[in-house]
Design an enzyme around this catalytic site. Structure first.
Site, mmCIF file in Angstrom:
data_model
loop_
_atom_site.group_PDB
_atom_site.id
_atom_site.type_symbol
_atom_site.label_atom_id
_atom_site.label_comp_id
_atom_site.label_asym_id
_atom_site.label_seq_id
_atom_site.Cartn_x
_atom_site.Cartn_y
_atom_site.Cartn_z
ATOM 1 N N ASP A 1 0.827 -1.209 0.000
ATOM 2 C CA ASP A 1 0.000 0.000 0.000
ATOM 3 C C ASP A 1 0.859 1.257 0.000
ATOM 4 O O ASP A 1 2.011 1.224 0.404
ATOM 5 C CB ASP A 1 -0.874 0.021 1.257
ATOM 6 C CG ASP A 1 -2.237 -0.581 0.992
ATOM 7 O OD1 ASP A 1 -2.502 -0.978 -0.152
ATOM 8 O OD2 ASP A 1 -3.032 -0.646 1.950
ATOM 9 N N LYS B 1 -2.479 4.637 -4.234
ATOM 10 C CA LYS B 1 -2.869 5.746 -5.113
ATOM 11 C C LYS B 1 -1.951 6.964 -5.030
ATOM 12 O O LYS B 1 -2.025 7.850 -5.855
ATOM 13 C CB LYS B 1 -4.303 6.166 -4.829
ATOM 14 C CG LYS B 1 -4.577 6.540 -3.412
ATOM 15 C CD LYS B 1 -6.061 6.834 -3.223
ATOM 16 C CE LYS B 1 -6.408 6.860 -1.761
ATOM 17 N NZ LYS B 1 -7.444 5.992 -1.331
ATOM 18 N N MET C 1 -8.375 9.834 8.670
ATOM 19 C CA MET C 1 -8.897 10.293 7.379
ATOM 20 C C MET C 1 -9.803 11.518 7.522
ATOM 21 O O MET C 1 -10.789 11.643 6.810
ATOM 22 C CB MET C 1 -9.679 9.155 6.679
ATOM 23 C CG MET C 1 -8.790 8.023 6.236
ATOM 24 S SD MET C 1 -9.698 6.606 5.605
ATOM 25 C CE MET C 1 -9.948 5.642 7.084
HETATM 26 N N1 SAH Z 1 -4.712 0.808 8.745
HETATM 27 C C1 SAH Z 1 -4.134 2.118 9.022
HETATM 28 C C2 SAH Z 1 -5.100 3.228 8.689
HETATM 29 C C3 SAH Z 1 -5.356 3.369 7.199
HETATM 30 S S1 SAH Z 1 -6.480 4.662 6.847
HETATM 31 C C4 SAH Z 1 -3.698 2.172 10.496
HETATM 32 O O1 SAH Z 1 -4.035 1.276 11.270
HETATM 33 O O2 SAH Z 1 -2.994 3.101 10.856
HETATM 34 C C5 SAH Z 1 -5.396 5.974 6.407
HETATM 35 C C6 SAH Z 1 -5.350 7.006 7.491
HETATM 36 O O3 SAH Z 1 -4.494 6.576 8.541
HETATM 37 C C7 SAH Z 1 -4.793 8.354 7.069
HETATM 38 O O4 SAH Z 1 -5.759 9.145 6.434
HETATM 39 C C8 SAH Z 1 -4.379 8.927 8.405
HETATM 40 O O5 SAH Z 1 -5.506 9.401 9.115
HETATM 41 C C9 SAH Z 1 -3.868 7.690 9.113
HETATM 42 N N2 SAH Z 1 -2.396 7.529 8.981
HETATM 43 C C10 SAH Z 1 -1.746 6.530 8.390
HETATM 44 N N3 SAH Z 1 -0.406 6.677 8.516
HETATM 45 C C11 SAH Z 1 -0.218 7.816 9.214
HETATM 46 C C12 SAH Z 1 0.919 8.510 9.707
HETATM 47 N N4 SAH Z 1 2.177 8.073 9.500
HETATM 48 N N5 SAH Z 1 0.716 9.647 10.425
HETATM 49 C C13 SAH Z 1 -0.522 10.097 10.678
HETATM 50 N N6 SAH Z 1 -1.642 9.486 10.238
HETATM 51 C C14 SAH Z 1 -1.498 8.356 9.519
#
Ligand code: SAH
Length: 249
Positions: A34, A56, A168
């Protein structure tokens, strides 16, 4: 029997990867990765492993979910060791449930390997404890973005009084702030935004509900970021007021 490993890569920092995740990568023949995954994590995959980006960001259009699922199936049927590598934890806002169900429907076993979710790591990076006996009894992980465009039951969530960790939410931050106020959240509610948590690009904003949207815009904060709402954010503010918190080094 063919099997797919659905592996959480954590939010960025390679050192936050689990040993199990690292071992899965070391055995991988195909990795479907991803876009929120730190590419440095791929260092653990063998040199001859096939790495397929399916995200994406970075200019490409989003790879449709059914195409990703068919790719997993194709390689699993070839008896390849397939790792589906996802940002954070695969079962939290990661469509992990859909992918496990899809594989099961096609007779393919799946092992899920947890990763540290972004909300947990982001809060810690900002010195915010997600629960604290003085402030709240719990924490809610929630997305500001629903598939059908509808909103979560904010009044119920606000009334519940748990810390809110919002995923998000950056694209609609203005609308969300409005919804939180309408739901009864006080203007003075402490709030934090942590962008790119646990990466060299990490940025942290400490604010409160009344100023949050304006400060996000003024500071140019964007996705990917976690928004934390709750009295626990005060713990960070309080720590910053300590006159001489000298590191042990
Ligand atoms: N499965 C992932 C979430 C995926 S949804 C998890 O458990 O973390 C994608 C969202 O995750 C982004 O829009 C943001 O809100 C958050 N996110 C993912 N990586 C991040 C990071 N390094 N710092 C801050 N937010 C993050």
């Amino acid at each position: 029997m063919a099997k797919v490993f659905l592996v959480g890569a954590g939010p960025g920092d390679v050192e936050l990867l689990t040993i199990k995740a690292m071992r899965c990568l070391q055995q991988a023949e195909v990795v479907l990765v991803d876009d929120l995954v730190n590419p440095d994590i791929l260092q653990f995959a063998p040199a001859n492993c096939k790495i397929i980006p399916v995200g994406k960001r970075g200019g490409c259009r989003s790879t449709p979910q059914d195409f990703i699922q068919r790719l997993m199936l194709r390689y699993a049927r070839q008896r390849k060791t397939v790792v589906r590598l996802k940002g954070g934890d695969p079962m939290l806002f990661g469509r992990g449930g859909e992918e496990v169900a899809f594989l099961a429907q096609h007779g393919i076993g799946c092992e899920v390997v947890n990763g540290l979710t972004a909300g947990l790591v982001a809060a810690t990076q900002a010195d915010i404890p997600l629960t604290h006996r003085d402030h709240t009894q719990g924490v809610t992980f929630i997305t500001g973005h629903r598939r059908d465009g509808s909103q979560p039951n904010w009044p119920a969530l606000v009334a519940g009084g748990t810390t809110l960790v919002v995923y998000m939410g950056m694209q609609n931050i203005g609308l969300l702030c409005q919804a939180w106020r309408q739901a009864g959240m006080p203007d003075s509610m402490p709030a934090a935004v942590i962008q790119h948590a646990s990466t060299p690009q990490q940025r942290i904003l400490i604010s409160e509900l009344s100023r949050l949207a304006a400060e996000v815009e003024a500071g140019g904060y964007g996705s990917p970021a976690i928004i934390v709402l709750g009295e626990v954010v005060k713990e960070k503010t309080w720590r910053d007021t300590l006159p001489h918190l000298v590191s042990a080094a």
